[in-house]
Design an enzyme around this catalytic site. Structure first.
Site, PDB file in Angstrom:
ATOM      1  N   TYR A   1      37.010  -9.151  17.980  1.00 19.44           N
ATOM      2  CA  TYR A   1      35.918  -9.012  19.037  1.00 19.44           C
ATOM      3  C   TYR A   1      35.266  -7.661  19.069  1.00 19.44           C
ATOM      4  O   TYR A   1      34.403  -7.404  19.877  1.00 19.44           O
ATOM      5  CB  TYR A   1      36.347  -9.639  20.485  1.00 19.44           C
TER       6      TYR A   1
ATOM      7  N   ASN B   1      27.095 -16.520  26.003  1.00 19.78           N
ATOM      8  CA  ASN B   1      28.276 -16.904  25.219  1.00 19.78           C
ATOM      9  C   ASN B   1      29.259 -17.677  25.953  1.00 19.78           C
ATOM     10  O   ASN B   1      29.978 -17.227  27.091  1.00 19.78           O
ATOM     11  CB  ASN B   1      29.002 -15.288  24.970  1.00 19.78           C
TER      12      ASN B   1
ATOM     13  N   HIS C   1      33.421 -24.994  22.560  1.00 19.90           N
ATOM     14  CA  HIS C   1      34.107 -25.960  21.871  1.00 19.90           C
ATOM     15  C   HIS C   1      34.629 -27.170  22.775  1.00 19.90           C
ATOM     16  O   HIS C   1      35.063 -28.116  22.118  1.00 19.90           O
ATOM     17  CB  HIS C   1      35.415 -25.492  20.928  1.00 19.90           C
TER      18      HIS C   1
ATOM     19  N   ASP D   1      25.812 -30.422  29.432  1.00 18.41           N
ATOM     20  CA  ASP D   1      24.849 -31.228  30.267  1.00 18.41           C
ATOM     21  C   ASP D   1      23.992 -30.297  31.037  1.00 18.41           C
ATOM     22  O   ASP D   1      22.932 -30.497  31.224  1.00 18.41           O
ATOM     23  CB  ASP D   1      25.591 -32.005  31.082  1.00 18.41           C
TER      24      ASP D   1
ATOM     25  N   HIS E   1      27.668 -15.448  19.761  1.00 18.25           N
ATOM     26  CA  HIS E   1      29.188 -15.124  19.918  1.00 18.25           C
ATOM     27  C   HIS E   1      29.221 -13.880  19.066  1.00 18.25           C
ATOM     28  O   HIS E   1      28.558 -13.643  18.089  1.00 18.25           O
ATOM     29  CB  HIS E   1      29.735 -16.381  19.039  1.00 18.25           C
TER      30      HIS E   1
ATOM     31  N   ARG F   1      36.588 -24.160  15.953  1.00 14.60           N
ATOM     32  CA  ARG F   1      35.726 -23.257  16.279  1.00 14.60           C
ATOM     33  C   ARG F   1      34.230 -23.615  15.742  1.00 14.60           C
ATOM     34  O   ARG F   1      33.290 -23.041  16.055  1.00 14.60           O
ATOM     35  CB  ARG F   1      36.009 -21.856  16.056  1.00 14.60           C
TER      36      ARG F   1
HETATM   37  C1  DQA Z   1      33.491 -16.539  21.109  1.00 16.12           C
HETATM   38  C2  DQA Z   1      34.079 -17.329  20.190  1.00 16.12           C
HETATM   39  C3  DQA Z   1      34.922 -18.439  20.709  1.00 16.12           C
HETATM   40  O1  DQA Z   1      35.429 -19.405  19.820  1.00 16.12           O
HETATM   41  C4  DQA Z   1      36.049 -17.744  21.506  1.00 16.12           C
HETATM   42  O2  DQA Z   1      36.918 -18.932  22.168  1.00 16.12           O
HETATM   43  C5  DQA Z   1      35.747 -16.752  22.537  1.00 16.12           C
HETATM   44  C6  DQA Z   1      34.515 -15.838  21.791  1.00 16.12           C
HETATM   45  C7  DQA Z   1      32.733 -15.124  20.519  1.00 16.12           C
HETATM   46  O3  DQA Z   1      32.085 -14.571  21.145  1.00 16.12           O
HETATM   47  O4  DQA Z   1      33.015 -14.885  19.213  1.00 16.12           O
HETATM   48  O5  DQA Z   1      36.054 -16.629  23.431  1.00 16.12           O
HETATM   49  O6  DQA Z   1      32.489 -16.981  21.795  1.00 16.12           O
END
Ligand code: DQA
Length: 146
Positions: A23, A74, A80, A87, A100, A111
């Site tokens: 990240y 985000n 998921h 909704d 993301h 994912r």
């Molecule tokens: C995320 C990707 C998701 O799969 C993960 O659960 C996150 C971060 C991303 O920003 O890459 O918490 O949303």
């Protein structure tokens, strides 16, 4: 000045220290600041919020309907799993851009499925903190079209 919501889901408050190899090392506060400044350059006020709680995210989306032109979202892990978030996005009737940091398609199979993508205007994934700026840019372009 028109306004948009930048909304972050669970665990994103830990950005900077959370799995930096996936990240990045930028904190949520840094990302928010860059997004606010980027929005200012586009003539839009970016208001930022984060929650680890599904219901609080849904409340923020409902409230955004009353003041925001659209949302950059985000949803974190709720992407998921959450029918309720999906909704809420469908219900509010303003454009939502899904973002993301990571490229979710280059990661675990669970994912690859997003419950929210079909009700979002579009999706940006894999550009690290820049995903947020791309999301803001896309949303502002859409809002300026109408
Ligand atoms: C995320 C990707 C998701 O799969 C993960 O659960 C996150 C971060 C991303 O920003 O890459 O918490 O949303």
């Amino acid at each position: 000045m028109s306004a948009i919501l930048l909304l972050h889901g669970p665990n994103l408050n830990l950005l900077g220290t959370r799995e930096p190899g996936v990240y990045g090392s930028m904190s949520l506060a840094d990302i928010n600041q860059r997004s606010v400044e980027f929005g200012q350059g586009l003539g839009v006020e970016v208001r930022c919020a984060q929650s680890n709680h599904e219901g609080a995210l849904i409340d923020a989306l409902h409230e955004a309907r009353t003041w925001a032109g659209g949302v950059v979202l985000n949803p974190g892990g709720y992407t998921h799993t959450s029918v309720a978030l999906r909704d809420a996005i469908a219900a509010i009737g303003i454009p939502v851009v899904e973002v993301h940091l990571s490229n979710v398609y280059a990661r675990e199979e669970f994912r690859h499925k997003s419950l929210v993508s079909a009700v979002c205007r579009g999706k940006i994934s894999g550009f690290g903190w820049r995903s947020y700026l791309l999301g803001v840019q896309a949303l502002v372009d859409i809002l300026n079209e109408v």
